[in-house]
Design a protein around this motif. Structure first.
Motif, PDB file in Angstrom:
ATOM      1  N   LEU A 140       0.818  -1.216   0.000  1.00 46.20           N
ATOM      2  CA  LEU A 140       0.000   0.000   0.000  1.00 46.20           C
ATOM      3  C   LEU A 140       0.851   1.264   0.000  1.00 46.20           C
ATOM      4  O   LEU A 140       0.555   2.223  -0.718  1.00 46.20           O
ATOM      5  N   LEU A 141       1.913   1.292   0.789  1.00 51.76           N
ATOM      6  CA  LEU A 141       2.684   2.524   0.986  1.00 51.76           C
ATOM      7  C   LEU A 141       4.083   2.485   0.408  1.00 51.76           C
ATOM      8  O   LEU A 141       4.776   3.508   0.373  1.00 51.76           O
ATOM      9  N   TRP A 171       4.735   6.855  -1.701  1.00 52.45           N
ATOM     10  CA  TRP A 171       3.815   7.569  -2.578  1.00 52.45           C
ATOM     11  C   TRP A 171       3.210   8.739  -1.792  1.00 52.45           C
ATOM     12  O   TRP A 171       3.220   8.743  -0.564  1.00 52.45           O
ATOM     13  N   ILE A 235      -4.054   7.737  -0.155  1.00 53.70           N
ATOM     14  CA  ILE A 235      -2.750   7.359  -0.683  1.00 53.70           C
ATOM     15  C   ILE A 235      -2.827   7.347  -2.201  1.00 53.70           C
ATOM     16  O   ILE A 235      -3.675   6.653  -2.786  1.00 53.70           O
ATOM     17  N   ASP A 236      -1.959   8.107  -2.828  1.00 53.93           N
ATOM     18  CA  ASP A 236      -1.933   8.172  -4.297  1.00 53.93           C
ATOM     19  C   ASP A 236      -1.057   7.028  -4.807  1.00 53.93           C
ATOM     20  O   ASP A 236       0.130   7.206  -5.088  1.00 53.93           O
ATOM     21  N   HIS A 237      -1.661   5.845  -4.930  1.00 53.79           N
ATOM     22  CA  HIS A 237      -0.915   4.636  -5.271  1.00 53.79           C
ATOM     23  C   HIS A 237      -0.583   4.610  -6.755  1.00 53.79           C
ATOM     24  O   HIS A 237      -1.445   4.904  -7.596  1.00 53.79           O
ATOM     25  N   SER A 239      -0.203   2.221  -8.832  1.00 53.82           N
ATOM     26  CA  SER A 239      -0.820   1.169  -9.643  1.00 53.82           C
ATOM     27  C   SER A 239      -2.341   1.263  -9.706  1.00 53.82           C
ATOM     28  O   SER A 239      -2.938   1.021 -10.755  1.00 53.82           O
ATOM     29  N   LYS A 273      -9.695  -1.390  -4.301  1.00 46.09           N
ATOM     30  CA  LYS A 273      -8.327  -0.967  -4.629  1.00 46.09           C
ATOM     31  C   LYS A 273      -7.333  -1.479  -3.586  1.00 46.09           C
ATOM     32  O   LYS A 273      -6.221  -1.901  -3.921  1.00 46.09           O
ATOM     33  N   THR A 277      -4.018  -3.913  -4.213  1.00 45.79           N
ATOM     34  CA  THR A 277      -2.622  -3.666  -3.836  1.00 45.79           C
ATOM     35  C   THR A 277      -2.051  -4.859  -3.070  1.00 45.79           C
ATOM     36  O   THR A 277      -0.888  -5.229  -3.257  1.00 45.79           O
ATOM     37  N   SER A 286       9.117  -0.036  -6.172  1.00 48.71           N
ATOM     38  CA  SER A 286       9.283   0.090  -4.729  1.00 48.71           C
ATOM     39  C   SER A 286      10.635  -0.473  -4.344  1.00 48.71           C
ATOM     40  O   SER A 286      11.295  -1.166  -5.107  1.00 48.71           O
TER      41      SER A 286
END
Length: 303
Positions: A140-141, A171, A235-237, A239, A273, A277, A286
């Motif tokens: 996620l992060l 992110w 969170i602006d992920h 993917s 979403k 992830t 990452s």
């Protein structure tokens, strides 16, 4: 005065006295003895106080023993740390503080973490030092493995001293109320200084942030004391796009470990979403994953 029967200072001293056999205190056990636990005379002798004072404590006629008397009673009764602290509070005293913040994950916490599956979760020490995270968190992060252990600290990311990159969230992350979150983190750190006043790592963190981050220094000067317990983040992920999550902080007892769990509203697009992830794992750009979350109890960095 206690409003619940059997829970006051005198009742608890009597309960703990009754459960400790003489043999457990190194005293001989006379044949035909009727009391299974310590007699008042024996407790008084072990604690170095008068029998009359023990009687008055148990009967509720003495309710504010000194800290030295409480410490002696706790030793004589062989209380655990939690029981000792409870005795201090019943006597309207502040429990003695431990010297250092712990990064250790107790077995019970490890079991809970292992059973959470791919839920995004990480564990922080009392000074917001990251000590453990799982695959869901890294997915996620972003995986913080590449960051030096000393820099894996949420407060350092929150209030950077230099203009370096963030280390715990790779992110962009935004909060519903950034000012409130800033104040909550600083207030939580001040609370930690009361719990661990002699911890060197915490003291160094406060010095660094006070000297190097104006925003932190301003908030620290307000003197706020509180626990940081919840937040709402987006969170602006890279993917799956923006993911709105609820961030809940659970505390683990005396160690003050912070178990941070990220979840989305059930049935929402954000939940979908979030699941994506977790299924996909950390994105290729990452940091390399070291599977810190596969074995609860493995620590992400030493002191």
């Amino acid at each position: 005065m206690s409003t619940t029967p059997g829970t006051g200072l005198g009742a608890m001293i009597r309960t703990w006295r009754d459960r400790l056999p003489p043999s457990g205190a190194g005293l001989p056990t006379a044949r035909g003895r009727r009391a299974a636990g310590l007699r008042r005379e024996e407790l008084a002798d072990l604690a170095g106080v008068s029998v009359d004072y023990v009687v008055r404590l148990e009967q509720g006629r003495a309710t504010t023993p000194s800290a030295s008397v409480v410490a002696s009673l706790a030793r004589a009764l062989q209380l655990s740390t939690a029981e000792r602290d409870h005795l201090y509070r019943l006597a309207q005293l502040v429990p003695p503080v431990d010297g250092a913040i712990s990064d250790h994950l107790p077995p019970g916490v490890q079991r809970v973490l292992a059973r959470l599956g791919d839920v995004a979760v990480a564990v922080f020490a009392a000074d917001w030092q990251l000590v453990w995270w799982n695959r869901g968190w890294a997915a996620l992060l972003g995986d913080p493995s590449a960051a030096p252990p000393r820099l894996r600290n949420f407060a350092r990311d929150r209030f950077p001293v230099n203009d370096g990159p963030a280390h715990l969230a790779l992110w962009p992350v935004t909060e519903a109320d950034r000012d409130a979150t800033d104040a909550a983190v600083v207030s939580d750190l001040r609370r930690a200084t009361g719990r661990f006043p002699r911890d060197r790592r915490l003291a160094a963190l406060i010095r660094d942030l006070n000297a190097g981050n104006r925003r932190f220094a301003e908030l620290w000067a307000t003197g706020g004391v509180a626990a940081h317990r919840e937040d709402h983040k987006t969170i602006d992920h890279p993917s799956v796009g923006p993911v709105a999550v609820d961030c809940d902080v659970l505390a683990d007892g005396d160690s003050e470990l912070k178990i941070v769990i990220m979840t989305a509203v059930p049935g929402s697009e954000d939940e979908t979403k979030l699941r994506l992830t977790a299924i996909a794992g950390p994105p290729a750009d990452s940091a390399p994953a070291h599977e810190h979350g596969t074995e609860p109890g493995r620590r992400s960095g030493a002191r």
